[in-house]
Write a protein that holds these residues in place. Structure first.
Motif, mmCIF file in Angstrom:
data_model
loop_
_atom_site.group_PDB
_atom_site.id
_atom_site.type_symbol
_atom_site.label_atom_id
_atom_site.label_comp_id
_atom_site.label_asym_id
_atom_site.label_seq_id
_atom_site.Cartn_x
_atom_site.Cartn_y
_atom_site.Cartn_z
ATOM 1 N N UNK A 10 0.831 -1.205 0.000
ATOM 2 C CA UNK A 10 0.000 0.000 0.000
ATOM 3 C C UNK A 10 0.863 1.251 0.000
ATOM 4 N N UNK A 11 1.968 1.218 0.735
ATOM 5 C CA UNK A 11 2.814 2.394 0.890
ATOM 6 C C UNK A 11 3.989 2.431 -0.080
ATOM 7 N N UNK A 12 4.340 1.284 -0.682
ATOM 8 C CA UNK A 12 5.461 1.257 -1.612
ATOM 9 C C UNK A 12 5.136 1.972 -2.908
ATOM 10 N N UNK A 13 6.167 2.261 -3.697
ATOM 11 C CA UNK A 13 5.959 3.016 -4.941
ATOM 12 C C UNK A 13 4.904 2.359 -5.825
ATOM 13 N N UNK A 69 13.072 17.666 -15.171
ATOM 14 C CA UNK A 69 12.064 18.204 -16.083
ATOM 15 C C UNK A 69 10.686 17.657 -15.740
ATOM 16 N N UNK A 70 10.620 16.445 -15.253
ATOM 17 C CA UNK A 70 9.341 15.853 -14.864
ATOM 18 C C UNK A 70 8.821 16.455 -13.567
ATOM 19 N N UNK A 71 9.721 16.717 -12.630
ATOM 20 C CA UNK A 71 9.314 17.374 -11.381
ATOM 21 C C UNK A 71 8.772 18.767 -11.687
ATOM 22 N N UNK A 72 9.485 19.513 -12.515
ATOM 23 C CA UNK A 72 9.066 20.876 -12.843
ATOM 24 C C UNK A 72 7.767 20.915 -13.651
ATOM 25 N N UNK A 73 7.505 19.850 -14.410
ATOM 26 C CA UNK A 73 6.324 19.832 -15.277
ATOM 27 C C UNK A 73 5.099 19.224 -14.600
ATOM 28 N N UNK A 74 5.244 18.771 -13.346
ATOM 29 C CA UNK A 74 4.114 18.125 -12.665
ATOM 30 C C UNK A 74 2.927 19.083 -12.577
ATOM 31 N N UNK A 75 1.764 18.610 -12.999
ATOM 32 C CA UNK A 75 0.561 19.442 -12.969
ATOM 33 C C UNK A 75 -0.024 19.501 -11.565
ATOM 34 N N UNK A 76 -0.724 20.595 -11.269
ATOM 35 C CA UNK A 76 -1.315 20.773 -9.942
ATOM 36 C C UNK A 76 -2.352 19.694 -9.668
ATOM 37 N N UNK A 77 -2.427 19.296 -8.411
ATOM 38 C CA UNK A 77 -3.415 18.310 -7.978
ATOM 39 C C UNK A 77 -4.814 18.777 -8.372
ATOM 40 N N UNK A 78 -5.571 17.923 -9.086
ATOM 41 C CA UNK A 78 -6.873 18.352 -9.601
ATOM 42 C C UNK A 78 -8.044 18.132 -8.637
ATOM 43 N N UNK A 79 -7.783 17.602 -7.441
ATOM 44 C CA UNK A 79 -8.887 17.313 -6.519
ATOM 45 C C UNK A 79 -9.287 15.854 -6.606
ATOM 46 N N UNK A 80 -10.371 15.488 -5.901
ATOM 47 C CA UNK A 80 -11.405 16.341 -5.303
ATOM 48 C C UNK A 80 -11.168 16.690 -3.832
ATOM 49 N N UNK A 81 -10.130 16.131 -3.196
ATOM 50 C CA UNK A 81 -9.934 16.339 -1.763
ATOM 51 C C UNK A 81 -9.370 17.722 -1.453
ATOM 52 N N UNK A 82 -9.820 18.293 -0.334
ATOM 53 C CA UNK A 82 -9.259 19.552 0.159
ATOM 54 C C UNK A 82 -8.149 19.300 1.172
ATOM 55 N N UNK A 83 -7.990 18.033 1.548
ATOM 56 C CA UNK A 83 -6.967 17.632 2.515
ATOM 57 C C UNK A 83 -6.394 16.307 2.067
ATOM 58 N N UNK A 117 -3.045 4.500 -5.381
ATOM 59 C CA UNK A 117 -3.954 3.873 -6.338
ATOM 60 C C UNK A 117 -5.272 3.454 -5.687
ATOM 61 N N UNK A 118 -5.232 3.071 -4.423
ATOM 62 C CA UNK A 118 -6.427 2.580 -3.745
ATOM 63 C C UNK A 118 -7.051 3.611 -2.815
ATOM 64 N N UNK A 119 -6.252 4.534 -2.309
ATOM 65 C CA UNK A 119 -6.727 5.549 -1.370
ATOM 66 C C UNK A 119 -6.433 6.926 -1.951
ATOM 67 N N UNK A 120 -7.445 7.574 -2.515
ATOM 68 C CA UNK A 120 -7.261 8.862 -3.185
ATOM 69 C C UNK A 120 -6.911 9.978 -2.216
ATOM 70 N N UNK A 121 -6.976 9.716 -0.915
ATOM 71 C CA UNK A 121 -6.630 10.734 0.062
ATOM 72 C C UNK A 121 -5.217 10.588 0.598
#
Length: 228
Positions: A10-13, A69-83, A117-121
């Motif tokens: 669950x916690x591994x990459x 370049x991949x770190x810099x290009x990472x898109x902002x988190x799209x949601x839906x969680x506020x936390x 993958x299993x826990x979106x939060x």
């Protein structure tokens, strides 16, 4: 063979969406837990995020162009969680790269990483920045991202396949190295199978030769009797 426990998986990459780096920013809102085998805490996300990672210091371990370049290009988190609950490497690891204490409630936090993958939060960073000075903390081993996924908006077919996957070790997991005890049974079985094949083959050859000799001698005797 030693299988990974459910918690390790669950916690591994492999338990995270490593094909989709995302950027998050917010403030720490819980004391969390700091220790082995990992630390975690909650982060309230900012209501407005930049479209992708802002200009921030990249740790030396991720400065390879294939990674930075991949770190810099990472898109902002799209949601839906506020936390999000954030899981990071234990103090023994994070302390080597700039974080030798627990984060304080209300402290600023930015990161680039993956959603579980299993826990979106649940979020796991490959790098994060904390405090007013945006201190950078590396969260990968092996000086590379776990997976060099295609850049956002790029055609995956244009990517160099040899550079797309990197076998980066995981600071949250303790890998059990292969030992004689784990590899010997497979080797013995393989050797036993080979020995059995050659033994059967040898028996067949000996039987064939012996049968041929017997047949020739039998025919010779029959011929002598007929001549007599």
């Amino acid at each position: 063979m030693v299988s990974a426990s459910p918690a390790a998986a669950h916690h591994g990459w492999d338990g995270f969406e490593t094909d989709n780096l995302v950027y998050i920013a917010g403030t720490v809102n819980s004391d969390g837990s700091w220790g082995e085998p990992h630390s975690y805490f909650d982060v309230d996300l900012d209501s407005e995020l930049p479209t992708h990672t802002p200009e921030l210091e990249i740790p030396e371990e991720l400065q390879d162009p294939e990674d930075s370049v991949r770190v810099n290009a990472a898109l902002a988190y799209p949601g839906p969680n506020n936390e999000l609950e954030v899981i990071i490497a234990p103090p023994a690891w994070s302390g080597r790269w700039g974080l030798d204490r627990a984060l304080n409630i209300g402290e600023s936090f930015q990161a680039v990483g993956y959603i579980n993958r299993e826990d979106a939060g649940l979020f796991r960073p490959v790098v994060f920045w904390y405090g007013d000075d945006n201190v950078a903390v590396n969260q990968v081993l092996g000086n590379t991202l776990p997976v060099r996924a295609p850049l956002p908006g790029s055609d995956p077919s244009d990517e160099d396949e040899s550079a797309s996957v990197s076998p980066a070790p995981d600071p949250l997991e303790t890998k059990t190295p292969a030992t004689d005890a784990t590899t010997a049974p497979a080797t013995a079985a393989e050797d036993g199978g080979t020995w059995l094949v050659w033994t059967v083959f040898g028996i067949v050859i000996v039987a064939a030769v012996g049968g041929g000799v017997f047949y020739v001698r039998h025919r010779a005797r029959q011929g002598g009797v007929e001549d007599a």
